[in-house]
Design an enzyme around this catalytic site. Structure first.
Site, PDB file in Angstrom:
ATOM      1  CB  SER A   1      -4.727  88.849  12.117  1.00  0.00           C
ATOM      2  OG  SER A   1      -4.266  88.411  10.856  1.00  0.00           O
ATOM      3  CB  THR A   2      -3.512  92.704   9.476  1.00  0.00           C
ATOM      4  OG1 THR A   2      -3.729  91.574   8.642  1.00  0.00           O
ATOM      5  CG2 THR A   2      -2.761  93.783   8.718  1.00  0.00           C
TER       6      THR A   2
ATOM      7  CG  HIS B   1      -3.467  85.121  12.199  1.00  0.00           C
ATOM      8  ND1 HIS B   1      -4.685  85.646  11.823  1.00  0.00           N
ATOM      9  CD2 HIS B   1      -3.750  84.042  12.971  1.00  0.00           C
ATOM     10  CE1 HIS B   1      -5.661  84.917  12.347  1.00  0.00           C
ATOM     11  NE2 HIS B   1      -5.127  83.942  13.056  1.00  0.00           N
TER      12      HIS B   1
ATOM     13  CG  MET C   1      -8.396  90.733   6.218  1.00  0.00           C
ATOM     14  SD  MET C   1      -7.297  90.726   4.778  1.00  0.00           S
ATOM     15  CE  MET C   1      -6.428  92.293   5.019  1.00  0.00           C
TER      16      MET C   1
ATOM     17  CG  ASP D   1      -8.775  82.799  13.617  1.00  0.00           C
ATOM     18  OD1 ASP D   1      -9.556  81.898  13.976  1.00  0.00           O
ATOM     19  OD2 ASP D   1      -7.562  82.813  13.902  1.00  0.00           O
TER      20      ASP D   1
END
Length: 341
Positions: A144-145, A170, A263, A266
């Site tokens: 993600s991030t 993401h 973050m 998930d």
């Protein structure tokens, strides 16, 4: 013999046990030569057409990489055997190196897996390409991030010739295809946007690109990609958990899961599901994460087999062949024993 592969074994620790040398010496089609100085490479190049160098050390440093690059500059294939990478080594220094992490104690099965790599690397360039085969083993990666940089770092080092790699990152849908195109230019693997019902093939990296959850299904001819509904899970779509859980169900111990910076939570539960089904699971360590969220949750529920700095993950994945081969042998033995009952 004329067609033998000549292996030049350079061991930094000259006093170490010689199990590696002994097994290589017994392998049909391989002639092994111990070398103590790298300046002797030129002499062997003049004598033999099929050569491979093994650089056997403990902690890989930038000075080692300088020496290894001298071997590469001589246009010789080289396998680097180490236990760990010094923290001063940067990810780009590992790029294009065949790094294999040694076990705590060398085993016959581990060395046998090296022999496969030696024979592959020693092939003429035109033969040193795997056929367009379906994948029998899956690498699933979630991020993600901070993920785009982390994924690029891994794929610049990791060679996916023996695996299909499936990634959920993401990201806004309109940016995903551009991300895949960028990776395709930066990395040696073939990177594409995942398509519905596509057969997963060796050497290809598939990135979830639609606003639906990406899964795999095992069919007679191999693993296929499938998109499911678009309902958000863990506030995101596609979800890493959905991919990992399908990989756990369909591939089990024939897979490896990697959970990177990001973050939220998930991917943590899905990674645990993979581990419980016998897959090897990796999380990115705190110091190298942009956001230590998803890996932190995975660590709290013990979903990981190992925690690694980002710069070591790609080279670690390059050494998975031996682990998968041992697992395949265990499965075959279990089936054989079950048939005798």
């Amino acid at each position: 013999m004329v067609n033998d592969i000549h292996v030049l074994l350079y061991q930094k620790n000259q006093g170490k046990e010689n199990l590696l040398f002994d097994i290589l010496s017994q392998e049909k089609g391989i002639m092994v030569h111990r070398i103590t100085v790298l300046s002797s490479l030129n002499r062997y190049q003049k004598l033999y057409s099929s050569l491979c160098v093994i650089y056997d050390g403990e902690i890989l440093t930038s000075l080692d990489i300088i020496e290894i690059n001298k071997i590469k500059n001589a246009e010789l294939p080289v396998l680097v055997l180490i236990r760990q990478v010094n923290k001063t080594v940067y990810a780009h220094e590992l790029q294009d190196l065949q790094v294999i992490y040694k076990l705590e104690h060398e085993t016959v099965s581990f060395i046998r897996s090296l022999i496969v790599k030696i024979k592959f690397l020693s092939m003429p360039a035109k033969q040193n390409v795997l056929e367009d085969l379906h994948s029998t083993h899956i690498i699933a990666i979630g991020a993600s991030t901070g993920g785009p940089r982390a994924i690029e770092t891994i794929l610049k080092v990791f060679r996916a010739q023996s695996y299909g790699v499936i990634i959920v990152q993401h990201m806004n849908d309109e940016n995903l295809q551009g991300f895949a195109d960028y990776l395709n230019k930066q990395c040696s693997s073939h990177v594409v946007g995942a398509r519905e019902n596509e057969l997963v093939k060796n050497g290809v990296v598939y990135i979830a690109k639609e606003k639906r959850h990406l899964t795999i299904q095992r069919q007679k001819d191999g693993f296929h990609l499938h998109y499911t509904n678009s309902q958000k899970i863990n506030c995101v779509c596609p979800s890493i958990d959905v991919l990992f859980e399908s990989v756990a169900k369909e591939a089990g111990c024939l897979a490896c899961g990697v959970l990177l910076t990001g973050m939220g939570e998930d991917g943590a539960a899905g990674l645990k599901a993979m581990k419980d089904k016998g897959a090897f699971t990796i999380i990115q360590d705190k110091d190298s994460c942009d956001v230590y969220g998803m890996p932190k949750v995975a660590k709290a529920i013990q979903a990981h087999c190992i925690e690694l700095p980002l710069q070591q993950i790609g080279s670690f994945l390059n050494g998975l062949d031996g682990r998968f081969k041992r697992k395949n042998k265990e499965i075959a033995n279990e089936r054989e024993n079950y048939g005798r009952r």
